[in-house]
Design a protein around this motif. Structure first.
Motif, PDB file in Angstrom:
ATOM      1  N   ASN A  82      40.161 -19.599 -30.995  1.00 27.75           N
ATOM      2  CA  ASN A  82      39.422 -19.782 -32.237  1.00 27.75           C
ATOM      3  C   ASN A  82      38.396 -20.887 -32.009  1.00 27.75           C
ATOM      4  OD1 ASN A  82      40.849 -22.292 -32.538  1.00 27.75           O
ATOM      5  ND2 ASN A  82      42.509 -21.236 -33.582  1.00 27.75           N
ATOM      6  N   MET A  83      37.723 -21.313 -33.069  1.00 24.58           N
ATOM      7  CA  MET A  83      36.648 -22.282 -32.868  1.00 24.58           C
ATOM      8  C   MET A  83      37.168 -23.624 -32.342  1.00 24.58           C
ATOM      9  SD  MET A  83      35.540 -23.424 -36.713  1.00 24.58           S
ATOM     10  CE  MET A  83      36.608 -24.458 -37.732  1.00 24.58           C
ATOM     11  N   PHE A  84      38.458 -23.921 -32.563  1.00 20.11           N
ATOM     12  CA  PHE A  84      39.045 -25.178 -32.116  1.00 20.11           C
ATOM     13  C   PHE A  84      39.033 -25.294 -30.601  1.00 20.11           C
ATOM     14  CE2 PHE A  84      42.834 -27.739 -30.978  1.00 20.11           C
ATOM     15  CZ  PHE A  84      42.544 -28.906 -31.663  1.00 20.11           C
ATOM     16  N   THR A  85      39.166 -24.163 -29.897  1.00 15.19           N
ATOM     17  CA  THR A  85      39.250 -24.185 -28.439  1.00 15.19           C
ATOM     18  C   THR A  85      38.059 -23.495 -27.775  1.00 15.19           C
ATOM     19  OG1 THR A  85      40.570 -22.164 -28.486  1.00 15.19           O
ATOM     20  CG2 THR A  85      41.765 -24.251 -28.410  1.00 15.19           C
ATOM     21  N   ALA A  86      37.038 -23.160 -28.546  1.00 15.85           N
ATOM     22  CA  ALA A  86      35.887 -22.445 -27.988  1.00 15.85           C
ATOM     23  C   ALA A  86      34.816 -23.429 -27.531  1.00 15.85           C
ATOM     24  CB  ALA A  86      35.328 -21.471 -29.019  1.00 15.85           C
ATOM     25  N   TYR A  87      33.888 -22.918 -26.721  1.00 15.10           N
ATOM     26  CA  TYR A  87      32.849 -23.751 -26.116  1.00 15.10           C
ATOM     27  C   TYR A  87      31.511 -23.029 -26.200  1.00 15.10           C
ATOM     28  CZ  TYR A  87      30.351 -26.416 -22.471  1.00 15.10           C
ATOM     29  OH  TYR A  87      29.445 -27.174 -21.767  1.00 15.10           O
ATOM     30  N   GLY A  88      30.464 -23.788 -26.483  1.00 12.84           N
ATOM     31  CA  GLY A  88      29.112 -23.238 -26.436  1.00 12.84           C
ATOM     32  C   GLY A  88      28.864 -22.138 -27.451  1.00 12.84           C
ATOM     33  N   ASP A  89      28.306 -21.033 -26.996  1.00  8.61           N
ATOM     34  CA  ASP A  89      27.953 -19.930 -27.894  1.00  8.61           C
ATOM     35  C   ASP A  89      29.173 -19.346 -28.585  1.00  8.61           C
ATOM     36  OD1 ASP A  89      25.286 -20.211 -27.272  1.00  8.61           O
ATOM     37  OD2 ASP A  89      25.269 -18.603 -25.767  1.00  8.61           O
ATOM     38  N   GLU A  90      30.315 -19.299 -27.862  1.00  4.51           N
ATOM     39  CA  GLU A  90      31.533 -18.771 -28.479  1.00  4.51           C
ATOM     40  C   GLU A  90      31.971 -19.650 -29.650  1.00  4.51           C
ATOM     41  OE1 GLU A  90      33.529 -15.749 -27.385  1.00  4.51           O
ATOM     42  OE2 GLU A  90      31.359 -15.644 -27.096  1.00  4.51           O
TER      43      GLU A  90
END
Length: 398
Positions: A82-90
């Motif tokens: 989810n957004m908590f563990t995502a990076y950059g565009d993701e």
């Protein structure tokens, strides 16, 4: 040699002092023998939180990820998608979907909910015994009721959700308990999604499901479930601890209560000073160096992990001076990082602040002269070096 963090969280601020004495960056050991760099200086932490050379995507950027077992007690903190563990565009893609739930207009629209829930909780306390656990009877149910209404979580699922969230934050949990809890939580949320697909409504869970079903490139099924884990778990824990510590601070600092009552300091001052003085999340796992990053001559090597020390940053003596450990809602500089900084700044911060600024004055208006029912030194912390709160908060209301 790495400093082993106490999984019971019995002295978070004492440990922060030890870590500060070891240097601006120091190695710490987490459960399972996993090591990370601890950063607790406010300026250093702020700079790293805003540095895009640090990622939260373990699969891409943590060199130890392949060796982390499924039953590692902190596995869910780094494995969710989810957004908590995502990076950059993701991260930007996933955050855009959730941010719709926390626009200024939507947060303000929730004000009547918060006021009504607060009033109902105070009525229940008023009708109850003279001594009440204000964590159990007030600080906890308010934010969980708000977030569950927002995302349409039915009453029958809430006890199971609470148990699961409690274990996520319990850093003393055994590998077996942590793994079983993870499985239970996924089963609960898959059940919620299936029920909503059978009988759609108009809450925010339905909105996420619609985004997933209309265009799978916007949200995968795994990301859908893991986004619910984020908003339903992290979506209330910070506010619970904020309310808990704000109440405790005012009950143990009568001069501060008097200044609030006289209007010398505001409830917003109380909220911000509480966030600084007792960060609701003491340590937050984890970030990873995408490339070598240097702090004061110490190099965080590519692929190494970083643990953000929010509780230490709030009491940084380089920023807040010799009174950094004191609760003073009238202090001019209340700078803190309790909601993070940079790309991962907490979307729910405005809602948490609004809940606290409604709930706290309402509580002290209804019960003008409450007192702790036990000596302050007998209050027990949560069994966690992540979640900074009390296991219970017994208060004599009248």
């Amino acid at each position: 040699m790495a400093f082993t963090l106490d999984p019971t969280g019995r002295d978070i601020h004492g440990e922060a002092e030890v870590l500060r004495a070891r240097g601006r960056l120091t190695r710490v050991e987490l459960p399972g023998g996993v090591t990370a760099w601890s950063v607790g200086g406010l300026a250093d932490l702020k700079r790293l939180l805003g540095d895009d050379r640090l990622s939260k995507d373990a699969r891409q950027h943590w060199r130890e990820w392949a060796d982390v077992p499924d039953d590692w007690p902190l596995h869910l903190w780094v494995s969710v998608r989810n957004m908590f563990t995502a990076y950059g565009d993701e991260h930007r893609r996933l955050r855009a979907l959730v941010s719709k739930a926390f626009t200024p207009r939507r947060v303000e629209d929730m004000r009547p909910w918060v006021e009504r829930i607060t009033a109902d909780l105070l009525d229940a306390l008023d009708a109850g015994p003279e001594v009440a656990d204000l964590r159990e009877g007030f600080a906890y149910p308010l934010p969980i009721e708000v977030i569950c209404r927002l995302f349409g979580v039915p009453e029958d699922l809430r006890p199971g959700l609470r148990r699961a969230v409690d274990v996520i934050f319990d850093t003393t949990a055994s590998p077996e308990v942590a793994l079983a809890n993870q499985q239970d939580l996924y089963a609960l949320l898959h059940g919620l999604i299936e029920a909503k697909r059978r009988a759609p409504g108009d809450d925010l869970t339905d909105g996420l499901i619609a985004a997933r079903d209309e265009d799978g490139s916007r949200l995968t099924e795994q990301e859908l479930v893991d986004t619910l884990i984020l908003v339903l778990a992290a979506g209330h824990e910070t506010t619970v601890n904020l309310l808990d510590h704000a109440i405790t601070a005012l009950l143990t600092h009568p001069e501060a209560r008097q200044r609030v009552a006289s209007g010398e300091v505001s409830w917003a001052d109380v909220v911000e000073e509480t966030l600084r003085w007792q960060a609701p999340v003491a340590h937050l796992p984890l970030r990873y160096a995408v490339e070598d990053v240097s702090v004061d001559g110490v190099v965080i090597a590519r692929g190494e992990a970083v643990l953000a020390g929010y509780a230490a940053a709030g009491r940084d003596p380089e920023v807040h001076g010799p009174t950094a450990a004191s609760f003073d809602p009238g202090r001019a500089d209340k700078t803190h990082l309790s909601f993070g900084f940079g790309a991962h700044y907490c979307l729910g911060a405005p809602l948490a602040r609004m809940e606290a600024e409604i709930a706290l004055p309402a509580l002290f208006e209804r019960f003008p002269d409450p007192a702790l029912a036990v000596p302050v030194e007998e209050l027990r912390p949560l069994a966690s070096f992540i979640s900074n709160g009390h296991a219970s908060l017994p208060v004599r209301l009248r």
